[in-house]
Design an enzyme around this catalytic site. Structure first.
Site, short mmCIF file in Angstrom:
data_model
loop_
_atom_site.label_atom_id
_atom_site.label_comp_id
_atom_site.label_asym_id
_atom_site.label_seq_id
_atom_site.Cartn_x
_atom_site.Cartn_y
_atom_site.Cartn_z
N ASN A 22 0.59 8.47 2.47
CA ASN A 22 0.41 8.75 1.04
C ASN A 22 -0.96 9.37 0.77
OD1 ASN A 22 2.68 7.93 -0.89
ND2 ASN A 22 2.65 6.21 0.57
N GLY A 24 -1.48 5.85 6.32
CA GLY A 24 -2.11 6.76 5.36
C GLY A 24 -1.33 8.01 5.04
N HIS A 58 4.75 1.45 -4.49
CA HIS A 58 5.57 0.45 -3.80
C HIS A 58 6.93 1.08 -3.48
CE1 HIS A 58 6.89 -3.55 -2.64
NE2 HIS A 58 8.02 -3.30 -3.29
N GLU A 113 7.86 9.04 -2.32
CA GLU A 113 6.54 8.49 -2.63
C GLU A 113 5.51 9.61 -2.64
OE1 GLU A 113 5.17 4.95 -0.53
OE2 GLU A 113 7.21 4.56 0.14
N ASP A 135 2.91 -6.84 -6.96
CA ASP A 135 3.83 -5.74 -7.34
C ASP A 135 4.50 -5.98 -8.70
OD1 ASP A 135 3.32 -4.57 -4.77
OD2 ASP A 135 4.85 -5.87 -3.90
N ASN A 168 -0.83 1.29 -7.95
CA ASN A 168 -0.28 1.04 -6.63
C ASN A 168 1.05 1.78 -6.49
OD1 ASN A 168 0.13 -0.31 -4.07
ND2 ASN A 168 1.57 -1.67 -5.10
#
Ligand code: GAR
Length: 185
Positions: A14, A12, A102, A167, A138, A100
């Site tokens: 992000n 977690g 990636h 990110e 993706d 999302n």
């Protein structure tokens, strides 16, 4: 104000970066996390979420996720290290509201063990991508990317850490962009 649902499976980081930017960064007054959903109770990110007063739900199956989301007013679903594929029905239901992050420069290196693959291919750069989710793995429309160099002595771990730093910047930038777009509609 965008109401976010954040879906996680593990650490977690992000999620933490998003919440930090909501509390005192670029997402202040622009977005809030309405709920954090994890597919397993052991996801470490749940502890952070609870400590920060966020509503959490453990949703082992997709039907549990759907039920959890149905209880909320959600503007955007953010997959943040959510390691489950979502069904076509789910993706179609939330089309345009499901994004999302990636850890590669998609369309290169979808899937798992990506940093090993980037190094094995001798790439000189890598990075991260935020994209809309479609029914592939993706494969959805790319919204934004940030790049990092691949260094000669990189290991999968050092490369992953360099990408992860980006990110944490990119996801909030994209959410801000979406929040600003929604507010002028
Ligand atoms: C992140 O690197 C994210 O990009 C990746 O999992 C990690 C989760 O870390 N996601 C994928 O590979 C999805 N295809 P976090 O739990 O610390 O945010």
């Amino acid at each position: 104000m965008l109401n976010l649902a954040v879906l996680i499976s593990g650490r977690g980081s992000n999620l933490q970066a998003l919440q930090k930017n909501i509390e005192s960064g670029i997402l202040q007054g622009k977005a809030q996390i309405a709920v954090v959903l994890a597919n397993k109770a052991t996801a470490a990110g749940l502890t952070f979420a609870r400590e920060h007063g966020l509503q959490t739900m453990v949703c082992p199956a997709e039907k549990d996720v759907l039920a959890g989301l149905a209880k909320q007013q959600i503007d955007l679903i953010c997959l943040a290290g959510y390691m489950r594929l979502l069904s076509a029905d789910f993706v179609n239901q939330y089309k345009g509201k499901l994004i999302n992050i990636h850890p590669t420069l998609l369309p290169k290196y979808p899937g798992l063990h990506v940093h090993e693959k980037v190094l094995a291919a001798g790439e000189k750069e890598s990075g991260c991508t935020v994209h809309y989710v479609d029914t592939g793995a993706d494969t959805g429309q790319i919204i934004a990317q940030r790049k990092v160099p691949v260094l000669p002595d990189d290991t999968p771990e050092t490369l992953a850490a360099r990408v992860l730093e980006q990110e944490h910047v990119l996801y909030s930038q994209v959410i801000l962009q979406i929040a600003n777009a929604v507010s002028v509609l």
